[in-house]
Design an enzyme around this catalytic site. Structure first.
Site, mmCIF file in Angstrom:
data_model
loop_
_atom_site.group_PDB
_atom_site.id
_atom_site.type_symbol
_atom_site.label_atom_id
_atom_site.label_comp_id
_atom_site.label_asym_id
_atom_site.label_seq_id
_atom_site.Cartn_x
_atom_site.Cartn_y
_atom_site.Cartn_z
ATOM 1 N N LYS A 122 0.828 -1.222 0.000
ATOM 2 C CA LYS A 122 0.000 0.000 0.000
ATOM 3 C C LYS A 122 0.855 1.262 0.000
ATOM 4 O O LYS A 122 0.495 2.260 -0.614
ATOM 5 C CB LYS A 122 -0.927 0.031 1.225
ATOM 6 C CG LYS A 122 -2.062 -0.966 1.139
ATOM 7 C CD LYS A 122 -3.120 -0.503 0.162
ATOM 8 C CE LYS A 122 -4.225 -1.537 0.072
ATOM 9 N NZ LYS A 122 -5.172 -1.346 -0.969
ATOM 10 N N LYS A 140 -2.942 -11.187 -8.956
ATOM 11 C CA LYS A 140 -4.219 -11.808 -8.615
ATOM 12 C C LYS A 140 -5.390 -10.964 -9.120
ATOM 13 O O LYS A 140 -5.237 -9.771 -9.379
ATOM 14 C CB LYS A 140 -4.317 -11.981 -7.103
ATOM 15 C CG LYS A 140 -4.250 -10.668 -6.352
ATOM 16 C CD LYS A 140 -4.711 -10.792 -4.922
ATOM 17 C CE LYS A 140 -4.772 -9.414 -4.304
ATOM 18 N NZ LYS A 140 -5.557 -9.224 -3.161
ATOM 19 N N LYS A 195 -10.268 -6.126 -6.931
ATOM 20 C CA LYS A 195 -11.392 -5.212 -7.187
ATOM 21 C C LYS A 195 -10.936 -3.959 -7.922
ATOM 22 O O LYS A 195 -11.652 -3.423 -8.740
ATOM 23 C CB LYS A 195 -12.035 -4.798 -5.861
ATOM 24 C CG LYS A 195 -12.792 -5.913 -5.180
ATOM 25 C CD LYS A 195 -13.699 -5.367 -4.090
ATOM 26 C CE LYS A 195 -14.125 -6.467 -3.141
ATOM 27 N NZ LYS A 195 -13.288 -6.542 -1.925
HETATM 28 P P1 TYM Z 1 -10.862 -8.444 0.329
HETATM 29 O O1 TYM Z 1 -12.086 -7.620 0.328
HETATM 30 O O2 TYM Z 1 -9.668 -7.969 -0.404
HETATM 31 O O3 TYM Z 1 -11.186 -9.881 -0.191
HETATM 32 C C1 TYM Z 1 -12.206 -10.639 0.412
HETATM 33 C C2 TYM Z 1 -11.864 -12.102 0.388
HETATM 34 O O4 TYM Z 1 -11.648 -12.536 -0.946
HETATM 35 C C3 TYM Z 1 -10.362 -13.143 -1.050
HETATM 36 N N1 TYM Z 1 -9.767 -12.821 -2.345
HETATM 37 C C4 TYM Z 1 -9.222 -13.726 -3.158
HETATM 38 N N2 TYM Z 1 -9.087 -15.059 -3.034
HETATM 39 C C5 TYM Z 1 -8.496 -15.702 -4.057
HETATM 40 N N3 TYM Z 1 -8.046 -15.090 -5.187
HETATM 41 C C6 TYM Z 1 -8.174 -13.749 -5.348
HETATM 42 N N4 TYM Z 1 -7.775 -13.175 -6.462
HETATM 43 C C7 TYM Z 1 -8.774 -13.006 -4.296
HETATM 44 N N5 TYM Z 1 -9.059 -11.696 -4.120
HETATM 45 C C8 TYM Z 1 -9.657 -11.600 -2.916
HETATM 46 C C9 TYM Z 1 -9.550 -12.545 0.074
HETATM 47 O O5 TYM Z 1 -8.483 -13.404 0.433
HETATM 48 C C10 TYM Z 1 -10.576 -12.412 1.157
HETATM 49 O O6 TYM Z 1 -10.731 -13.647 1.820
HETATM 50 N N6 TYM Z 1 -8.774 -7.982 4.809
HETATM 51 C C11 TYM Z 1 -9.844 -8.636 4.083
HETATM 52 C C12 TYM Z 1 -11.226 -8.342 4.627
HETATM 53 C C13 TYM Z 1 -11.371 -8.677 6.067
HETATM 54 C C14 TYM Z 1 -11.460 -9.983 6.623
HETATM 55 C C15 TYM Z 1 -11.590 -9.785 8.029
HETATM 56 C C16 TYM Z 1 -11.452 -11.267 6.083
HETATM 57 C C17 TYM Z 1 -11.451 -7.776 7.076
HETATM 58 N N7 TYM Z 1 -11.584 -8.455 8.256
HETATM 59 C C18 TYM Z 1 -11.718 -10.870 8.895
HETATM 60 C C19 TYM Z 1 -11.564 -12.349 6.981
HETATM 61 C C20 TYM Z 1 -11.709 -12.153 8.350
HETATM 62 C C21 TYM Z 1 -9.771 -8.157 2.643
HETATM 63 O O7 TYM Z 1 -9.151 -7.194 2.317
HETATM 64 O O8 TYM Z 1 -10.497 -8.850 1.818
#
Ligand code: TYM
Length: 329
Positions: free
Chosen positions: A111, A194, A197
């Site tokens: 970041k 990867k 969003k």
């Molecule tokens: P975020 O919003 O980036 O993504 C949400 C979930 O989707 C998974 N993910 C992926 N898995 C496989 N391949 C990809 N290309 C890919 N892109 C996203 C992420 O691994 C995630 O599981 N920090 C987290 C949100 C969060 C969270 C938590 C998750 C906040 N608190 C507590 C679990 C438990 C995040 O940025 O997710």
């Protein structure tokens, strides 16, 4: 019965990475576990979203969670900011989170590069808020993709540290959920990294069949193998990874054989991949379209979810305060 916690940031529409990384494998398992799925709107603030878009983004994740098959009768589906207990636990955990270890986190370093003009304290302590989300319900298991592995390690570190400092066996060591022995990483369609969003390289759960076909057909490849068993360029390797995740091992192996004997036509592989993506996405998209204008239903789901989450969260925060020595007069 395990306690399961998972979250998705409300920064845009859900893509196949989110679905295969954090959701799909839990659609059936929600019936056998105590599940909490939330929308991480506090986490989305690190990038300073436009206030007029915040609510709409939360609503998108909610409808897409429901469209993907989360059942509000089984799982608590809630908005992170509806459960203020998380901010108290975050504050308390912050006291035992050290600056050095936070600065070394891969996501923080990433970041700093990507938003050099906005390196805020929320970014630095992002993993602590995530640990608070998870420990708030004392989760045994957290369905996440590969990119969240380090955050989960930090969550376990904070749990262990808390237990050691206060001489208790209170927080569990929450484990990432590995469905087939490994965490999933769905690659992007642009030949590197990867699916994300903000990367503009994704297939979204709301994409039309036409869009899906168009995006997949445009995915980056090369001019094809010129000798048997040639190493693949990243774009082609990514298509094979997607094929394995979306279409299954058998289809993957069929095209791999064709790649290895140089008879592959990337157009055929892409057509197969696009149609298999459509099979996954079309029913989800239909459900999203059905429920997205049913505000009363969505309001009820989110109210009930917050109630269930707060019941669990307030118990944890009360116990944590007691352990740390807070006492009423
Ligand atoms: P975020 O919003 O980036 O993504 C949400 C979930 O989707 C998974 N993910 C992926 N898995 C496989 N391949 C990809 N290309 C890919 N892109 C996203 C992420 O691994 C995630 O599981 N920090 C987290 C949100 C969060 C969270 C938590 C998750 C906040 N608190 C507590 C679990 C438990 C995040 O940025 O997710």
């Amino acid at each position: 019965m395990d306690t399961v916690v998972s979250g998705i940031r409300s920064t845009g529409n859900l893509h196949l990475g989110n679905y295969f990384g954090a959701l799909r494998n839990f659609i059936d398992m929600q019936y056998k576990n105590r599940c909490f799925f939330f929308i991480a709107d506090y986490h989305s603030l690190t990038t300073h979203p436009d206030p007029s878009k915040l609510h709409g983004n939360v609503k998108n994740v909610l409808t897409e969670y429901l469209g993907a098959g989360l059942d509000p009768e089984q799982s608590a589906i809630y908005v992170q900011s509806d459960v203020p207990e998380v901010t108290e636990l975050y504050l308390l955990l912050n006291m035992h989170a050290y600056i050095g270890e936070l600065q070394r986190t891969a996501s923080f370093k990433d970041k700093i590069r990507k938003q050099a003009d906005n390196v805020n304290a929320g970014l630095l302590t992002y993993p602590v808020l995530m640990a608070a989300d998870i420990l708030l319900h004392k989760a045994d298991c957290v369905p996440v993709g590969k990119d969240q592995e380090q955050h989960l390690e930090m969550t376990r570190k904070y749990a262990r540290r808390f237990n050691t400092i206060y001489g208790v066996e209170y927080f569990p060591e929450s484990q990432p959920y590995k469905f087939s022995g490994e965490l999933v990483k769905v690659p992007g369609l642009d030949g590197n990294g990867k699916m994300g969003k903000s990367e503009g390289n994704g297939i979204y759960l709301v994409d039309s069949d036409k869009d899906i076909r168009k995006k997949v057909m445009k995915a980056l490849t090369d001019s094809g193998p010129t000798e048997p068993n040639m190493p693949m360029c990243e774009g082609v390797a990514n298509l094979f990874t997607m094929l394995k995740i979306v279409s299954g091992q058998e289809v993957h192996d069929y095209f791999l054989e064709k790649y290895n004997d140089c008879s592959i036509r990337y157009g055929d592989l892409k057509k197969q991949l696009a149609e298999d993506m459509i099979k996954v996405i079309a029913p989800i998209r239909e459900r999203i379209l059905q429920i997205q204008s049913d505000d009363e239903y969505l309001r009820n789901v989110i109210r009930r979810g917050a109630e269930k989450a707060r019941e669990s969260a307030s118990k944890t925060v009360k116990e944590v305060r007691e352990i740390m020595g807070f006492k009423p007069f």
